[in-house]
Design a protein around this motif. Structure first.
Motif, PDB file in Angstrom:
ATOM      1  N   CYS A  18       0.836  -1.209   0.000  1.00 51.94           N
ATOM      2  CA  CYS A  18       0.000   0.000   0.000  1.00 51.94           C
ATOM      3  C   CYS A  18       0.869   1.257   0.000  1.00 51.94           C
ATOM      4  N   GLN A  21       0.616   3.306   3.213  1.00 52.66           N
ATOM      5  CA  GLN A  21       1.395   2.694   4.298  1.00 52.66           C
ATOM      6  C   GLN A  21       2.880   3.060   4.140  1.00 52.66           C
ATOM      7  N   PRO A 150      -6.389   6.829   1.279  1.00 51.04           N
ATOM      8  CA  PRO A 150      -6.525   5.391   1.563  1.00 51.04           C
ATOM      9  C   PRO A 150      -7.378   4.693   0.518  1.00 51.04           C
ATOM     10  N   GLU A 151      -7.003   3.482   0.209  1.00 51.53           N
ATOM     11  CA  GLU A 151      -7.805   2.673  -0.717  1.00 51.53           C
ATOM     12  C   GLU A 151      -8.039   1.341  -0.054  1.00 51.53           C
ATOM     13  N   GLN A 153      -8.432  -2.317   0.858  1.00 55.25           N
ATOM     14  CA  GLN A 153      -7.881  -3.534   0.263  1.00 55.25           C
ATOM     15  C   GLN A 153      -7.757  -4.610   1.341  1.00 55.25           C
ATOM     16  N   TYR A 155      -5.409  -6.001   2.948  1.00 55.24           N
ATOM     17  CA  TYR A 155      -4.444  -5.854   4.042  1.00 55.24           C
ATOM     18  C   TYR A 155      -4.927  -4.894   5.127  1.00 55.24           C
ATOM     19  N   CYS A 159      -3.646  -4.117   9.153  1.00 54.96           N
ATOM     20  CA  CYS A 159      -2.638  -3.055   9.076  1.00 54.96           C
ATOM     21  C   CYS A 159      -2.594  -2.236  10.364  1.00 54.96           C
ATOM     22  N   TYR A 161      -1.811   0.701  10.674  1.00 53.86           N
ATOM     23  CA  TYR A 161      -2.190   2.100  10.421  1.00 53.86           C
ATOM     24  C   TYR A 161      -3.686   2.257  10.186  1.00 53.86           C
TER      25      TYR A 161
HETATM   26  S1  SF4 Z   1      -5.198   0.603   6.525  1.00 54.77           S
HETATM   27 FE1  SF4 Z   1      -3.059   0.251   5.928  1.00 54.77          FE
HETATM   28  S2  SF4 Z   1      -3.226  -0.950   4.043  1.00 54.77           S
HETATM   29 FE2  SF4 Z   1      -5.230   0.016   4.353  1.00 54.77          FE
HETATM   30  S3  SF4 Z   1      -5.176   1.963   3.263  1.00 54.77           S
HETATM   31 FE3  SF4 Z   1      -4.525   2.381   5.356  1.00 54.77          FE
HETATM   32  S4  SF4 Z   1      -2.298   2.247   5.328  1.00 54.77           S
HETATM   33 FE4  SF4 Z   1      -3.055   1.228   3.476  1.00 54.77          FE
END
Ligand code: SF4
Length: 167
Positions: A18, A21, A150-151, A153, A155, A159, A161
């Motif tokens: 990402c 990230q 943010p996209e 997905q 993960y 994550c 974050y």
């Molecule tokens: S949660 Fe983590 S993987 Fe998903 S968009 Fe945010 S930084 Fe990227």
């Protein structure tokens, strides 16, 4: 004067997973350390391959295991799962590339102790090209003043974050 951010193997890993990230990581924004997936990863990393373990610090990165196989040098990275295999492969390829730049030829192994699996990694011309392309693109992302949007997905749920993205 603007300080240059050094690209690390973990950044290559994040780049595949990402871009947001990657940006957080580059700004030393620390992920949630209580995230159970980070903790499990840490435990697996500490408990596996203890006999073989010989962490080596090389310039600004740490290699999990370094061993000799016949006349060749093998470096290995221990991973929690093979689900993020592509990002782990890029990280290891980056280490092989950095070693090669310093005149050290080695091959790599990705080790997945929970799955009792390993994957051999050879720095072919094609893989080296991929590393160089990724380094180029990472440098562009790091130069952006604000984090990419943010996209959602697969993960995201694991994550550290996620609270920065989906709170
Ligand atoms: S949660 Fe983590 S993987 Fe998903 S968009 Fe945010 S930084 Fe990227």
């Amino acid at each position: 004067m603007k300080q240059e951010i050094k690209i690390t193997g973990v950044m290559l890993q994040s780049y595949i997973i990402c871009k947001r990230q990657l940006w957080f990581f580059s700004r030393q924004i620390v992920p949630d350390q209580k995230n159970p997936y980070i903790e499990i990863g840490r435990l697996i990393d500490e408990m596996s391959y203890q006999r073989e373990r010989k962490k080596i610090h090389f310039e600004d990165f740490v290699i999990d295991i370094v061993k000799k196989k016949g006349s060749s040098l093998v470096i290995a990275e221990v991973k929690k799962t093979s689900k993020a295999k592509e990002s782990a492969l890029m990280q290891l390829a980056f280490y092989l590339y950095r070693l090669k730049q310093n005149g050290i030829l080695a091959t790599g192994e990705l080790l997945f102790p929970k799955e009792r699996r390993k994957q051999k990694v050879v720095l072919t011309e094609e893989l080296e090209e991929k590393v160089l392309k990724a380094l180029n693109e990472i440098a562009k992302i790091l130069a952006i003043p604000n984090a990419p949007k943010p996209e959602k997905q697969k993960y995201c749920t694991k994550c550290g974050y996620r609270e920065f993205c989906w709170a």
